[in-house]
Enzyme design. Structure first.
Site, PDB file in Angstrom:
ATOM      1  N   GLN A   1      49.667  40.940  40.078  1.00  0.00           N
ATOM      2  CA  GLN A   1      48.282  41.418  40.019  1.00  0.00           C
ATOM      3  C   GLN A   1      48.171  42.896  40.434  1.00  0.00           C
ATOM      4  O   GLN A   1      47.314  43.610  39.933  1.00  0.00           O
ATOM      5  CB  GLN A   1      47.418  40.531  40.921  1.00  0.00           C
ATOM      6  CG  GLN A   1      45.942  40.524  40.561  1.00  0.00           C
ATOM      7  CD  GLN A   1      45.593  39.587  39.413  1.00  0.00           C
ATOM      8  OE1 GLN A   1      46.137  38.496  39.320  1.00  0.00           O
ATOM      9  NE2 GLN A   1      44.706  40.018  38.542  1.00  0.00           N
TER      10      GLN A   1
ATOM     11  N   LYS B   1      49.044  44.848  37.271  1.00  0.00           N
ATOM     12  CA  LYS B   1      48.059  44.546  36.228  1.00  0.00           C
ATOM     13  C   LYS B   1      46.753  45.275  36.519  1.00  0.00           C
ATOM     14  O   LYS B   1      46.185  45.953  35.665  1.00  0.00           O
ATOM     15  CB  LYS B   1      47.818  43.025  36.207  1.00  0.00           C
ATOM     16  CG  LYS B   1      46.837  42.582  35.149  1.00  0.00           C
ATOM     17  CD  LYS B   1      46.317  41.157  35.340  1.00  0.00           C
ATOM     18  CE  LYS B   1      47.386  40.120  35.505  1.00  0.00           C
ATOM     19  NZ  LYS B   1      46.868  38.750  35.286  1.00  0.00           N
TER      20      LYS B   1
ATOM     21  N   LYS C   1      45.624  37.328  45.343  1.00  0.00           N
ATOM     22  CA  LYS C   1      45.606  36.053  44.602  1.00  0.00           C
ATOM     23  C   LYS C   1      45.431  34.936  45.608  1.00  0.00           C
ATOM     24  O   LYS C   1      45.658  35.131  46.798  1.00  0.00           O
ATOM     25  CB  LYS C   1      46.941  35.864  43.876  1.00  0.00           C
ATOM     26  CG  LYS C   1      46.871  34.875  42.742  1.00  0.00           C
ATOM     27  CD  LYS C   1      46.382  35.546  41.471  1.00  0.00           C
ATOM     28  CE  LYS C   1      46.094  34.582  40.366  1.00  0.00           C
ATOM     29  NZ  LYS C   1      45.902  35.269  39.079  1.00  0.00           N
TER      30      LYS C   1
ATOM     31  N   ASP D   1      41.075  31.289  37.952  1.00  0.00           N
ATOM     32  CA  ASP D   1      42.401  31.258  37.319  1.00  0.00           C
ATOM     33  C   ASP D   1      42.522  29.815  36.819  1.00  0.00           C
ATOM     34  O   ASP D   1      41.490  29.141  36.641  1.00  0.00           O
ATOM     35  CB  ASP D   1      43.493  31.632  38.344  1.00  0.00           C
ATOM     36  CG  ASP D   1      44.825  31.990  37.679  1.00  0.00           C
ATOM     37  OD1 ASP D   1      44.992  33.151  37.275  1.00  0.00           O
ATOM     38  OD2 ASP D   1      45.702  31.107  37.545  1.00  0.00           O
TER      39      ASP D   1
HETATM   40  N1  GLU Z   1      43.078  35.128  37.189  1.00  0.00           N
HETATM   41  C1  GLU Z   1      42.906  36.239  36.297  1.00  0.00           C
HETATM   42  C2  GLU Z   1      44.204  37.049  36.241  1.00  0.00           C
HETATM   43  O1  GLU Z   1      45.265  36.480  36.315  1.00  0.00           O
HETATM   44  C3  GLU Z   1      41.658  37.031  36.595  1.00  0.00           C
HETATM   45  C4  GLU Z   1      41.533  37.595  37.976  1.00  0.00           C
HETATM   46  C5  GLU Z   1      40.188  38.236  38.296  1.00  0.00           C
HETATM   47  O2  GLU Z   1      39.310  38.243  37.436  1.00  0.00           O
HETATM   48  O3  GLU Z   1      40.061  38.724  39.412  1.00  0.00           O
HETATM   49  O4  GLU Z   1      44.221  38.233  36.082  1.00  0.00           O
END
Ligand code: GLU
Length: 448
Positions: free
Chosen positions: A113, A116, A128, A168
């Site tokens: 994350q 990303k 997360k 998620d």
């Molecule tokens: N769970 C999603 C991801 O893997 C979205 C996370 C979010 O919107 O904060 O990126």
């Protein structure tokens, strides 16, 4: 010390420290090895211990989640939140409710994350969380009681400017609603931006539901365009049948492709005429049923038990949107033999390291998860902006912003790959581009 020696040294330490955490180790290995040329070019990153610091979460919380089921029995689950990196903004990332959730899974997801979120170009750090709770087969009341107990602890650790969870796997609008309601009750604060993926009636953003799936297809379209290909008339196989898979199917179909298969954790359906999405939405979003019920509505379709078989279906484009590790080396080889030209990841780390190697050595265009599925979290950040402004943008406005973000993620990843002598390697480019922004912020903020 060379960049390579540095990375290998740090990887050795990470392996020692996290020896039972396979998913986390794979994620670190993938990112760290891509960064070797960056450390060669920027020895100052090594001197400041950037890799040692970025692989260690800033904070990790684990807690008991007791709740009472419909029969009056006490149930206990385990809750997690990992606050991995806040160099460029508040921790941001989803909550996963699934029986497979454990410390390693949450840690690998949190690590991914960071990069990303950085790639989206928006000011969000990496986090997360989740629980081994399984919402499948539970009543709405049971899910509510679980969510309330989960939030009773989680609310001590999150906040508008500290940590903003979202959904998620296993966490959708229903769960976010229950958690937000309880947060508001405990805190006596209408902090709408503390969770994203909310319902439209209380601060949710238009397009957020569609964002990960749409974003995946926008990314795929851009990657194909840059290689003189288009989605028009292509056969697509999509695994999963949750939020990401459903909206990837919708956008791919709108752009002229034909999606012929979807799956769930029990098996997969094959519909030569193209998946009828209204039927899938009815089964999955309304009835919360199983994908094999598709045959009750479309008897000409076929159903097969087991998940891996979906990758034996001949297709031009494969979009894995189910879960981690769903494409192994063998499935990757079958896809290549069947002439698949494009693979883009809607789920987080669905291809194993060996599978990625097969794709890359056979010239498959590969869109890695942290780039290809960043549309969901990007739209979450847009939801936070709207909440802060106490405004809401139209569907078209958010959708246009999402599209621009996905196109830019592709372009920045491709440019970073080229700059470091790896033209066309979008995996490496995404790791490098995602890392650079976080690294520069960490350099500026001192050893913290
Ligand atoms: N769970 C999603 C991801 O893997 C979205 C996370 C979010 O919107 O904060 O990126």
């Amino acid at each position: 010390m060379t960049g390579k020696e540095y990375v290998l040294n740090v990887l050795e330490q990470v392996e020692k420290r996290n020896e039972n955490e396979k998913e986390f180790l794979d994620a670190v290995k993938e990112v760290a090895t891509s960064l070797i040329p960056v450390f060669e070019k920027h020895p100052e990153y090594m001197e400041e211990g950037l890799l040692e610091r970025i692989v260690e979460p800033e904070r990790q919380i684990m807690f008991r989640v007791p709740w009472v089921d419909d029969k009056g029995r006490v149930q206990v689950n385990r809750g997690y939140r990992i606050q991995f990196n806040s160099a460029i903004g508040p921790y941001k990332g989803g909550l996963r409710f699934h029986p497979t959730v454990n410390a390693s899974i949450v840690k690998f997801l949190g690590f991914e994350q960071i990069f990303k979120n950085s790639l989206t170009g928006l000011p969000i750090g990496g986090g997360k969380g989740g629980s081994d709770f399984d919402p499948k087969g539970k009543s709405d009341r049971e899910v509510m009681r679980f969510c309330q107990s989960f939030m009773a602890e989680l609310c001590k650790h999150i906040g508008l400017d500290t940590d903003v969870p979202a959904g998620d796997i296993g966490v959708g609008a229903r769960e976010i609603g229950y958690m937000y309601g309880y947060y508001k009750k405990i805190r006596n604060a209408n902090d709408q931006g503390v969770l994203t993926g909310k319902g439209l009636a209380y601060g949710g953003s238009l397009t957020r539901t569609e964002a990960t799936g749409y974003g995946l297809v926008y990314f795929t379209e851009e990657m194909m365009r840059a290689n003189n290909l288009s989605l028009d008339g292509k056969r697509v196989v999509i695994s999963g049948s949750g939020n990401v898979a459903i909206y990837a199917t919708q956008k791919a179909t709108q752009l002229g492709a034909k999606v012929v298969a979807l799956s769930d954790s029990n098996g997969y359906i094959y519909d030569e005429n193209g998946i009828n999405l209204e039927v899938v939405k009815e089964i999955k979003e309304v009835k919360r049923g199983r994908i094999k019920e598709y045959l009750d509505y479309v008897p000409s379709a076929k159903y097969f038990e087991g998940c891996r078989g979906i990758w034996t279906i001949k297709c031009d484009i494969a979009l894995p949107c189910a879960t981690q590790g769903e494409i192994d080396e063998n499935s990757a080889k079958i896809l290549v033999e069947n002439g698949t030209k494009v693979v883009a990841e809607g789920a987080n780390m669905p291809s194993t390291l060996e599978a990625i190697e097969v794709f890359q050595s056979n010239g498959v265009l590969f869109g890695p998860a942290k780039a290809a599925n960043a549309g969901g979290v990007a739209c979450s950040a847009l939801e936070m902006s709207q909440n802060s402004m106490r405004m809401s943008w139209s569907f078209e406005e958010v959708d246009n912003k999402l599209k621009n973000i996905m196109v830019n993620i592709y372009k920045n990843s491709a440019a970073a790959a080229k700059e470091y002598g790896q033209e066309g390697n979008i995996l490496m480019g995404a790791n490098i581009a995602g890392f650079k922004k976080v690294a520069d912020a960490m350099m500026a903020q001192g050893i913290v």
